[in-house]
Design an enzyme around this catalytic site. Structure first.
Site, PDB file in Angstrom:
ATOM      1  N   ASN A 105       0.860  -1.186   0.000  1.00 26.80           N
ATOM      2  CA  ASN A 105       0.000   0.000   0.000  1.00 26.80           C
ATOM      3  C   ASN A 105       0.895   1.233   0.000  1.00 26.80           C
ATOM      4  O   ASN A 105       1.474   1.575   1.022  1.00 26.80           O
ATOM      5  CB  ASN A 105      -0.892  -0.043   1.252  1.00 26.80           C
ATOM      6  CG  ASN A 105      -1.708   1.229   1.419  1.00 26.80           C
ATOM      7  OD1 ASN A 105      -1.845   2.021   0.476  1.00 26.80           O
ATOM      8  ND2 ASN A 105      -2.251   1.432   2.612  1.00 26.80           N
ATOM      9  N   LYS A 118       0.043   4.245  -0.277  1.00 29.51           N
ATOM     10  CA  LYS A 118      -0.635   5.423   0.286  1.00 29.51           C
ATOM     11  C   LYS A 118      -0.467   6.629  -0.653  1.00 29.51           C
ATOM     12  O   LYS A 118      -0.414   6.445  -1.866  1.00 29.51           O
ATOM     13  CB  LYS A 118      -0.119   5.725   1.690  1.00 29.51           C
ATOM     14  CG  LYS A 118      -0.075   4.471   2.573  1.00 29.51           C
ATOM     15  CD  LYS A 118       0.096   4.783   4.016  1.00 29.51           C
ATOM     16  CE  LYS A 118       0.313   3.493   4.786  1.00 29.51           C
ATOM     17  NZ  LYS A 118       0.087   3.618   6.211  1.00 29.51           N
ATOM     18  N   HIS A 172      -9.455   0.778   4.868  1.00 32.54           N
ATOM     19  CA  HIS A 172      -8.169   0.987   5.552  1.00 32.54           C
ATOM     20  C   HIS A 172      -8.394   1.907   6.755  1.00 32.54           C
ATOM     21  O   HIS A 172      -9.243   2.812   6.701  1.00 32.54           O
ATOM     22  CB  HIS A 172      -7.150   1.603   4.579  1.00 32.54           C
ATOM     23  CG  HIS A 172      -5.765   1.631   5.138  1.00 32.54           C
ATOM     24  ND1 HIS A 172      -5.344   2.600   6.009  1.00 32.54           N
ATOM     25  CD2 HIS A 172      -4.713   0.786   4.973  1.00 32.54           C
ATOM     26  CE1 HIS A 172      -4.083   2.352   6.358  1.00 32.54           C
ATOM     27  NE2 HIS A 172      -3.680   1.256   5.738  1.00 32.54           N
ATOM     28  N   GLU A 221      -6.884   4.381   7.811  1.00 32.84           N
ATOM     29  CA  GLU A 221      -6.763   5.816   7.515  1.00 32.84           C
ATOM     30  C   GLU A 221      -8.047   6.335   6.862  1.00 32.84           C
ATOM     31  O   GLU A 221      -8.439   7.484   7.086  1.00 32.84           O
ATOM     32  CB  GLU A 221      -5.523   6.058   6.635  1.00 32.84           C
ATOM     33  CG  GLU A 221      -4.239   5.894   7.449  1.00 32.84           C
ATOM     34  CD  GLU A 221      -3.034   5.415   6.658  1.00 32.84           C
ATOM     35  OE1 GLU A 221      -3.027   5.508   5.423  1.00 32.84           O
ATOM     36  OE2 GLU A 221      -2.087   4.914   7.304  1.00 32.84           O
ATOM     37  N   GLU A 263      -5.102  -5.297  10.773  1.00 31.57           N
ATOM     38  CA  GLU A 263      -4.121  -4.231  10.955  1.00 31.57           C
ATOM     39  C   GLU A 263      -4.417  -3.474  12.247  1.00 31.57           C
ATOM     40  O   GLU A 263      -5.245  -2.541  12.248  1.00 31.57           O
ATOM     41  CB  GLU A 263      -4.186  -3.250   9.787  1.00 31.57           C
ATOM     42  CG  GLU A 263      -3.898  -3.874   8.438  1.00 31.57           C
ATOM     43  CD  GLU A 263      -3.341  -2.846   7.480  1.00 31.57           C
ATOM     44  OE1 GLU A 263      -2.222  -3.057   6.996  1.00 31.57           O
ATOM     45  OE2 GLU A 263      -3.996  -1.822   7.224  1.00 31.57           O
ATOM     46  N   GLY A 295       2.467   2.212  10.668  1.00 27.08           N
ATOM     47  CA  GLY A 295       3.357   3.349  10.476  1.00 27.08           C
ATOM     48  C   GLY A 295       4.072   3.800  11.743  1.00 27.08           C
ATOM     49  O   GLY A 295       4.653   4.879  11.784  1.00 27.08           O
ATOM     50  N   SER A 329       3.595  -2.162  10.372  1.00 30.16           N
ATOM     51  CA  SER A 329       5.052  -2.123  10.554  1.00 30.16           C
ATOM     52  C   SER A 329       5.746  -3.436  10.203  1.00 30.16           C
ATOM     53  O   SER A 329       6.700  -3.841  10.869  1.00 30.16           O
ATOM     54  CB  SER A 329       5.398  -1.680  11.986  1.00 30.16           C
ATOM     55  OG  SER A 329       4.948  -0.356  12.213  1.00 30.16           O
TER      56      SER A 329
HETATM   57  C1  PEP Z   1      -0.702   0.018   6.003  1.00 25.15           C
HETATM   58  O1  PEP Z   1      -0.747   1.167   5.635  1.00 25.15           O
HETATM   59  O2  PEP Z   1      -1.613  -0.770   5.719  1.00 25.15           O
HETATM   60  C2  PEP Z   1       0.439  -0.413   6.800  1.00 25.15           C
HETATM   61  C3  PEP Z   1       0.421  -1.602   7.324  1.00 25.15           C
HETATM   62  O3  PEP Z   1       1.469   0.499   6.958  1.00 25.15           O
HETATM   63  P1  PEP Z   1       2.916   0.210   7.613  1.00 25.15           P
HETATM   64  O4  PEP Z   1       3.410  -1.075   7.023  1.00 25.15           O
HETATM   65  O5  PEP Z   1       3.738   1.388   7.207  1.00 25.15           O
HETATM   66  O6  PEP Z   1       2.704   0.099   9.076  1.00 25.15           O
END
Ligand code: PEP
Length: 251
Positions: free
Chosen positions: A9, A11, A94, A96, A166, A172, A213
């Protein structure tokens, strides 16, 4: 047997020119890795450029979001019919989108039903916030997100759905969950909710990813868990060697 899957992803990162460069270099490494489904999700603006570069590579494209309506007066939105022209996958719900754009389980469900209509494979995100985690509400929140976001689709389509667990506190932040804890959420909360919706056979066929992460150094810990079928990767999916190493670990 559930085929592992890794999805990147991106973003709101990378211009079209930057996407061309990154997709070209990344595809050289990713195309050599077999036994795992590989998906890149650049921004809408870059999908066309990425699509041209990925033809015949075995690497699929996904969108990061979409509207549920096919067309109409929805300024600034992208429809499922438009996504379908370039993508096989679409990320829905997601955290976000849920946090900054007000997406509820009901909205995610409308988008999921639309993905079924337009033959798109959805990657549906669920996960608790830090506050919910610390107040021991993970079960209540993740179970409700799963059962409310994924209802009212056919059993045939349901088996194609991909769920991404998640935990919001891990996205992040550099503070990943750990394999055992993440696996327990999938095994004891997500799969039972899927079983209630679709029955046990379909629930066992649905792939569930971990996201939050994930890096080349911790990926194997998650992929070694029996109920985790791959990863949704944010930050590390913008780094060629990191993402290739994650895909290798999943394969
Ligand atoms: C995500 O945006 O779905 C995500 C898991 O981000 P990150 O790997 O940067 O934590």
């Amino acid at each position: 047997m559930r085929t592992p899957l890794v999805a990147g992803n991106w973003k709101m990162n990378k211009t079209i020119a930057e996407t061309r460069d990154l997709v070209f270099k990344m595809s050289l490494q990713l195309r050599e890795i077999n036994g795992v489904d590989k998906v890149l999700c650049p921004p809408f603006m870059s999908l066309m450029a990425a699509s041209a570069l990925l033809e015949g590579s075995g690497i699929s494209l996904g969108a990061q979001n979409m509207h549920w309506e096919e067309k109409g007066a929805f300024t600034g939105e992208i429809s499922p019919a438009m996504v379908k022209e370039l993508c096989r996958y679409v990320i829905l719900g997601h955290s976000e989108r849920r946090a900054y754009f007000g997406e509820t389980n009901e909205i995610v469900n409308r988008k999921l039903i639309s993905a079924q209509t337009f033959d798109l494979t959805p990657i549906v995100c669920v996960g608790e916030t830090l506050e919910q985690y610390e107040s021991n509400r993970t079960r209540e929140v993740v179970s409700a997100q799963t059962s409310q976001s994924l209802r009212d689709v056919s059993p045939a389509f349901a088996s194609r759905i991909i769920v991404a667990y998640e935990p919001v506190w891990a996205i992040g932040t550099g503070k990943a969950s750990n394999g055992i804890e993440a696996n327990a959420v999938v095994k004891d909360i997500i799969r039972p909710a899927l079983t209630e919706l679709f029955g046990s056979e379909t629930a066992q066929a649905i792939r569930v990813l971990y996201g939050g992460s994930v890096t080349a150094s911790n990926a194997a810990e998650f992929f070694g868990q029996p109920d985790i079928d791959g990863a949704l990767v944010g930050g590390a999916s913008l780094k060629i060697d990191e993402f290739a190493a994650i895909a290798k670990a999943a394969a």
